[in-house]
Design a protein around this motif. Structure first.
Motif, PDB file in Angstrom:
ATOM      1  N   PRO A 132       0.797  -1.237   0.000  1.00 32.12           N
ATOM      2  CA  PRO A 132       0.000   0.000   0.000  1.00 32.12           C
ATOM      3  C   PRO A 132       0.827   1.283   0.000  1.00 32.12           C
ATOM      4  O   PRO A 132       0.568   2.191  -0.802  1.00 32.12           O
ATOM      5  CB  PRO A 132      -0.839  -0.129   1.273  1.00 32.12           C
ATOM      6  N   VAL A 133       1.806   1.394   0.874  1.00 29.09           N
ATOM      7  CA  VAL A 133       2.577   2.637   0.957  1.00 29.09           C
ATOM      8  C   VAL A 133       3.396   2.849  -0.311  1.00 29.09           C
ATOM      9  O   VAL A 133       3.412   3.942  -0.896  1.00 29.09           O
ATOM     10  CB  VAL A 133       3.484   2.618   2.204  1.00 29.09           C
ATOM     11  N   LEU A 134       4.065   1.796  -0.783  1.00 24.23           N
ATOM     12  CA  LEU A 134       4.895   1.922  -1.974  1.00 24.23           C
ATOM     13  C   LEU A 134       4.054   2.216  -3.208  1.00 24.23           C
ATOM     14  O   LEU A 134       4.467   2.997  -4.077  1.00 24.23           O
ATOM     15  CB  LEU A 134       5.720   0.648  -2.171  1.00 24.23           C
ATOM     16  N   SER A 135       2.891   1.605  -3.318  1.00 28.37           N
ATOM     17  CA  SER A 135       2.013   1.879  -4.461  1.00 28.37           C
ATOM     18  C   SER A 135       1.525   3.317  -4.445  1.00 28.37           C
ATOM     19  O   SER A 135       1.467   3.976  -5.501  1.00 28.37           O
ATOM     20  CB  SER A 135       0.827   0.909  -4.447  1.00 28.37           C
ATOM     21  N   TRP A 137       7.759   3.916   9.013  1.00 35.47           N
ATOM     22  CA  TRP A 137       9.027   3.201   8.834  1.00 35.47           C
ATOM     23  C   TRP A 137       9.945   4.047   7.967  1.00 35.47           C
ATOM     24  O   TRP A 137       9.555   4.511   6.896  1.00 35.47           O
ATOM     25  CB  TRP A 137       8.773   1.837   8.196  1.00 35.47           C
ATOM     26  N   LEU A 138      11.183   4.220   8.427  1.00 36.12           N
ATOM     27  CA  LEU A 138      12.142   5.020   7.671  1.00 36.12           C
ATOM     28  C   LEU A 138      12.582   4.332   6.374  1.00 36.12           C
ATOM     29  O   LEU A 138      13.177   4.979   5.514  1.00 36.12           O
ATOM     30  CB  LEU A 138      13.367   5.316   8.530  1.00 36.12           C
ATOM     31  N   GLY A 139      12.289   3.036   6.247  1.00 36.06           N
ATOM     32  CA  GLY A 139      12.656   2.323   5.028  1.00 36.06           C
ATOM     33  C   GLY A 139      11.902   2.796   3.800  1.00 36.06           C
ATOM     34  O   GLY A 139      12.332   2.510   2.667  1.00 36.06           O
ATOM     35  N   TYR A 140      10.764   3.493   4.007  1.00 38.96           N
ATOM     36  CA  TYR A 140      10.043   4.045   2.857  1.00 38.96           C
ATOM     37  C   TYR A 140      10.717   5.291   2.292  1.00 38.96           C
ATOM     38  O   TYR A 140      10.433   5.680   1.153  1.00 38.96           O
ATOM     39  CB  TYR A 140       8.607   4.422   3.263  1.00 38.96           C
TER      40      TYR A 140
END
Length: 294
Positions: free
Chosen positions: A37-40, A266-269
């Motif tokens: 969801p976040v990446l999309s 999350w900082l990975g995004y």
């Protein structure tokens, strides 16, 4: 002067083609394979913002006029075919609509729309001339190798059948058949000798036409690769690699079925957010620089 400056406002116009190719390729690959969801959402927002800069508001609105209904169609059609999930939102006859199916359909629709926008923007930024300049050195050689392989491999297979048929026709004289071990060894030797003989003739023919006359093939380069372009491409490649690794980690820890976990900050995004926003930011910086020059 104004017309010349407006023409220079094309995205990545002042950069070597290696820079937009690296940036857009990394963004597009992560966008296509990271279904989360976040990446999309990040990919969709980045694609729309870059489309506004690259295509303009009018063309972007025309694209979204049919792409957003496509996103809604994929989102609403997925619960009809996929009835997995535990969170039931409503029941329409025999069909149960689950939140998990809707979320997966929305992510797939967002990925489809963002991919279409990224590809169209990439086609505007990387024209045929710029792509030819990017791969103008090795491209003709690679094209020749592929064309020769596409012609010689079927020719070799046809010759193997011809040699095998000849061996089978000569078994009455005590020779080996093509199906036995000795026949396969003999057929391999005949094909190898035939191919080596043709290679000598082919190399002489190519040498007569100028191939190998120089140590290195020269090509015309419209845009020189400057040090800042190489540095920018290297930074974008590292950013894309880091985004891909973190996106893989995010997707491996996320699931749609049977129930979705709770999204947490999350900082990975962050690396993929920077990568998706990089085309728009670079375009706006270039436009501001040219506006100051005007």
């Amino acid at each position: 002067m104004a017309a010349r400056l407006s023409r220079r406002h094309v995205a990545f116009e002042g950069s070597h083609p290696l820079v937009p190719a690296t940036c857009l390729a990394g963004t597009l690959l992560v966008s296509m394979f990271a279904i989360q969801p976040v990446l999309s959402c990040v990919s969709l927002v980045g694609a729309i913002s870059f489309s506004l800069c690259c295509l303009g508001p009018r063309l972007t609105a025309e694209r979204l006029r049919w792409q957003l209904p496509l996103l809604a169609l994929v989102c609403l059609a997925n619960p009809i075919f996929v009835r997995s999930g535990v969170t039931t939102l409503l029941v329409v006859g025999p069909v149960e609509v689950h939140a998990e199916s809707l979320a997966y359909g929305a992510c797939m629709g967002a990925t489809l729309v963002s991919t279409l926008l990224w590809i169209e923007c990439a086609s505007r930024v990387l024209s045929a001339d710029r792509l030819l300049g990017l791969g103008g050195g090795p491209l003709p050689t690679v094209q020749l190798i592929l064309s020769m392989a596409g012609r010689l491999v079927p020719q070799l297979l046809a010759r193997s059948r011809e040699v095998g048929s000849t061996l089978d026709a000569c078994t009455a004289g005590g020779g080996p058949s093509s199906g036995g071990k000795a026949g396969r060894v003999r057929m391999t030797g005949v094909l190898l000798g035939w191919a080596l003989e043709d290679s000598v003739e082919r190399s002489d023919s190519m040498r007569a036409r100028g191939w190998g006359a120089m140590g290195k093939r020269t090509s015309y380069q419209r845009e020189a690769l400057r040090a800042r372009d190489a540095l920018a491409a290297a930074c974008l490649a590292l950013l894309a690699l880091g985004s891909a690794v973190l996106a893989w980690k995010a997707c491996s820890e996320w699931r749609f079925y049977p129930s979705m976990p709770t999204l947490v900050p999350w900082l990975g995004y962050l690396p993929y957010c920077v990568l998706a926003a990089a085309p728009t930011a670079i375009t706006l910086v270039d436009r501001a620089r040219w506006a100051r020059l005007g």
